[in-house]
Design a protein around this motif. Structure first.
Motif, short mmCIF file in Angstrom:
data_model
loop_
_atom_site.label_atom_id
_atom_site.label_comp_id
_atom_site.label_asym_id
_atom_site.label_seq_id
_atom_site.Cartn_x
_atom_site.Cartn_y
_atom_site.Cartn_z
N ASP A 77 -1.63 2.88 -1.48
CA ASP A 77 -1.25 1.67 -0.75
C ASP A 77 -1.50 0.45 -1.63
O ASP A 77 -2.10 0.55 -2.70
N ARG A 78 -1.05 -0.69 -1.17
CA ARG A 78 -1.15 -1.92 -1.96
C ARG A 78 -2.60 -2.39 -2.10
O ARG A 78 -2.96 -2.95 -3.13
N THR A 80 -5.12 -0.57 -2.57
CA THR A 80 -5.69 0.19 -3.68
C THR A 80 -5.25 -0.38 -5.02
O THR A 80 -6.04 -0.43 -5.97
N TYR A 108 10.25 -2.00 -3.07
CA TYR A 108 8.87 -1.81 -2.63
C TYR A 108 7.89 -1.57 -3.77
O TYR A 108 6.73 -1.25 -3.54
N TYR A 110 5.15 -2.10 -5.99
CA TYR A 110 4.00 -3.00 -6.00
C TYR A 110 3.03 -2.49 -7.06
O TYR A 110 2.46 -1.41 -6.92
N CYS A 126 2.15 1.33 -6.22
CA CYS A 126 2.44 1.88 -4.89
C CYS A 126 3.93 1.68 -4.63
O CYS A 126 4.46 0.60 -4.86
N HIS A 127 4.60 2.73 -4.15
CA HIS A 127 6.04 2.67 -3.89
C HIS A 127 6.35 2.53 -2.41
O HIS A 127 7.51 2.58 -2.02
N ARG A 128 5.34 2.35 -1.60
CA ARG A 128 5.52 2.32 -0.14
C ARG A 128 5.86 0.92 0.35
O ARG A 128 5.37 -0.07 -0.21
N PRO A 129 6.62 0.82 1.42
CA PRO A 129 6.98 -0.50 1.98
C PRO A 129 5.89 -1.08 2.88
O PRO A 129 6.08 -1.23 4.08
N GLU A 130 4.72 -1.38 2.31
CA GLU A 130 3.60 -1.86 3.12
C GLU A 130 3.44 -3.35 2.96
O GLU A 130 3.39 -3.87 1.91
#
Length: 130
Positions: A77-78, A80, A108, A110, A126-130
């Motif tokens: 996650d971002r 981290t 996404y 980050y 992080c490649h997640r859209p958070e």
């Protein structure tokens, strides 16, 4: 653990063609290219399988010596990514790119970048859209 790795090359076009040819039998293709205008640094080409670039080559155009190796670690996650950057600076690394979105890779993406004691460019992403 590892997300991708990158190497500095002295001749971008020559190396791009070399790796395009030698990685093809292994099932890897040229997945993405980013320009020095997009990165604020050099030109880069990413090779991979199934559309994900995991092996990168690149040059430096910003007047700074390019780091010999680039390694990116996957972060869940971002927060981290932010913690990685803070801890790396506290441990003596040099900032090479504060945590933030890098939409020239994808919307996404980050990441945060530091130079380790030997000058290697170390990243958490992080490649997640958070």
């Amino acid at each position: 653990m590892l997300d991708h790795i990158g190497l500095h090359v002295s001749g971008f076009e020559r190396s791009r063609e070399f790796y395009r040819r030698v990685l093809e039998p292994l099932g890897a293709t040229l997945v993405m290219e980013v320009t020095s205008e997009q990165t604020g640094d050099g030109d880069h080409a990413g090779f991979g399988v199934d559309g994900k670039p995991t092996f990168w080559i690149g040059t430096s155009h910003n007047g700074h010596p390019a780091s010999p190796v680039h390694v990116a670690f996957t972060a869940p996650d971002r927060a981290t990514v932010d913690a990685f950057h803070r801890e790396a600076l506290a441990a003596g690394a040099k900032d090479n790119g504060a945590p933030g979105l890098r939409p020239h890779y994808h919307p996404y993406y980050y990441g945060a970048f530091v130079l380790d004691p030997d000058g290697h460019n170390i990243e958490a992403v992080c490649h997640r859209p958070e």
